[in-house]
Design a protein around this motif. Structure first.
Motif, short mmCIF file in Angstrom:
data_model
loop_
_atom_site.label_atom_id
_atom_site.label_comp_id
_atom_site.label_asym_id
_atom_site.label_seq_id
_atom_site.Cartn_x
_atom_site.Cartn_y
_atom_site.Cartn_z
N PHE A 49 0.83 -1.21 0.00
CA PHE A 49 0.00 0.00 0.00
C PHE A 49 0.86 1.26 0.00
O PHE A 49 0.52 2.25 -0.66
CB PHE A 49 -0.91 0.00 1.23
CG PHE A 49 -2.03 -1.01 1.16
CD1 PHE A 49 -2.68 -1.28 -0.04
CD2 PHE A 49 -2.45 -1.68 2.29
CE1 PHE A 49 -3.71 -2.20 -0.12
CE2 PHE A 49 -3.48 -2.60 2.24
CZ PHE A 49 -4.12 -2.87 1.02
N GLU A 52 1.93 2.14 -3.33
CA GLU A 52 0.82 2.63 -4.15
C GLU A 52 0.32 4.00 -3.69
O GLU A 52 -0.69 4.50 -4.19
CB GLU A 52 -0.35 1.64 -4.10
CG GLU A 52 -0.09 0.33 -4.82
CD GLU A 52 -1.36 -0.50 -4.93
OE1 GLU A 52 -2.14 -0.54 -3.95
OE2 GLU A 52 -1.58 -1.10 -5.99
N ASN A 53 1.02 4.61 -2.74
CA ASN A 53 0.60 5.88 -2.15
C ASN A 53 -0.74 5.77 -1.41
O ASN A 53 -1.45 6.76 -1.27
CB ASN A 53 0.52 6.99 -3.20
CG ASN A 53 1.87 7.40 -3.72
OD1 ASN A 53 2.87 7.33 -2.99
ND2 ASN A 53 1.94 7.80 -4.97
N ARG A 54 -1.04 4.60 -0.94
CA ARG A 54 -2.24 4.38 -0.12
C ARG A 54 -1.81 4.40 1.35
O ARG A 54 -1.82 3.42 2.06
CB ARG A 54 -2.91 3.06 -0.51
CG ARG A 54 -3.43 3.08 -1.95
CD ARG A 54 -3.71 1.69 -2.51
NE ARG A 54 -4.77 0.98 -1.80
CZ ARG A 54 -5.18 -0.25 -2.13
NH1 ARG A 54 -4.62 -0.88 -3.16
NH2 ARG A 54 -6.13 -0.83 -1.45
N GLU A 57 -4.02 3.25 4.50
CA GLU A 57 -4.13 1.80 4.64
C GLU A 57 -2.81 1.20 5.14
O GLU A 57 -2.81 0.28 5.96
CB GLU A 57 -4.52 1.18 3.30
CG GLU A 57 -5.94 1.53 2.87
CD GLU A 57 -6.16 1.39 1.39
OE1 GLU A 57 -6.84 0.43 0.98
OE2 GLU A 57 -5.65 2.24 0.62
N SER A 90 -3.19 10.07 -0.67
CA SER A 90 -4.30 9.21 -1.10
C SER A 90 -3.82 8.32 -2.22
O SER A 90 -2.75 8.52 -2.79
CB SER A 90 -5.47 10.07 -1.58
OG SER A 90 -5.93 10.91 -0.54
N ALA A 91 -4.64 7.34 -2.58
CA ALA A 91 -4.26 6.41 -3.64
C ALA A 91 -4.02 7.15 -4.94
O ALA A 91 -4.78 8.04 -5.32
CB ALA A 91 -5.36 5.37 -3.84
N THR A 96 0.01 1.88 -10.86
CA THR A 96 0.68 1.56 -9.60
C THR A 96 1.58 0.36 -9.79
O THR A 96 1.36 -0.47 -10.67
CB THR A 96 -0.36 1.23 -8.51
OG1 THR A 96 -1.19 0.16 -8.98
CG2 THR A 96 -1.22 2.44 -8.21
#
Length: 283
Positions: A49, A52-54, A57, A90-91, A96
């Motif tokens: 995550f 993925e720039n999440r 999470e 944020s995502a 990704t």
């Protein structure tokens, strides 16, 4: 040894976790194996995550894993962590990266640990403070466990592995903060997360749980602590930290680390040799 105000509470909680692992292993090795495997997977997906720039999470999984290990991050770093939350990304809406590879611990360059870069492209230090005078760069790779680990072979192997999960989670969380930091308080939070990870690594050594397979984590910790301390103008701490960095690096078994990582750490030590001579003073 690095120390901080919450070290006693952290060590007490981790000792309780250690005792629980030993007790449960004698009752059911399969349960302990499952618990350790779940924590390793939690770290794996948190890193995925993060790449993925999440960030939210990733933070949730890092925090959940540490809570399971007996470390309540919100309790230890409450205000600092809350102040950092607006920096989370944020995502990404762009393509990704694929999930990080779960390396086989029996392969040529992996032991218990391996690394995966979390950045889409290379950047220099994320710390803008005196970047022009900072000879160190951030080690931008998160730490993952190998795919096939000896957690079922004997109690010592299970305890050894379990006691290094929290330091790995703390380093990766510290790297998340380090990469997203925008204020001096954020950088200090990253510094303290790294220090807590190092503290637990040193406690593992005292307990007889040292294993050269985890030297990669020590190198990453010392490098990023050097980078931050250099940016904080703490030359004495940089010199002491660099001395420990050198000791681990010179005793490293090359097969336990990727060539790219070895070259990176070697470069950091070479470039800093004139500015930070070894010292015997306390940090």
């Amino acid at each position: 040894m690095y120390a901080f105000s919450s070290s006693e509470a952290v060590e007490r909680n981790c000792s309780l976790t250690l005792d629980l692992i030993k007790t449960k292993y004698s009752e059911s090795p399969a349960i302990v194996s499952s618990m350790i495997g779940a924590l390793i997977d939690m770290n794996y997906y948190a890193v995925h995550f993060l790449r993925e720039n999440r960030d939210e999470e990733a933070l949730f999984l890092f925090e959940s894993g540490l809570t399971t290990c007996g470390i309540g991050i919100r309790h230890v770093f409450g205000e600092s962590l809350v102040a950092f939350l607006p920096r989370l990304k944020s995502a990404s809406k762009t393509a990704t990266p694929a999930p990080p590879h779960k390396a086989d611990s029996s392969s040529e360059h992996s032991s218990f640990l391996h690394t995966v870069n979390i950045s889409q492209e290379h950047t220099e230090s994320t710390t803008p403070i005196i970047r022009e005078n900072n000879t160190f760069e951030v080690f931008e790779s998160a730490v993952l466990f190998g795919e096939h680990l000896p957690i079922m072979e004997e109690e010592h192997s299970a305890v050894l592995l379990a006691q290094h999960i929290a330091p790995v989670l703390l380093f990766n969380l510290g790297l998340l903060v380090h990469k997203r930091a925008a204020t001096s308080a954020d950088y200090f939070l990253a510094h303290e997360l790294y220090r807590m990870s190092l503290f637990l690594m040193e406690e593992n050594t005292i307990k007889g749980l040292y294993c050269k397979s985890f030297d990669l984590l020590l190198l990453a910790l010392f490098n990023n602590l050097c980078e931050l301390n250099c940016s904080f103008y703490q030359k004495d701490r940089v010199a002491l930290c660099r001395e420990k960095f050198i000791n681990v690096f010179h005793n490293l078994e090359r097969r336990q680390i990727r060539q790219e990582d070895y070259a990176f750490f070697h470069e950091q030590l070479v470039l800093s040799v004139d500015l930070y001579p070894t010292v015997a003073a306390a940090a």
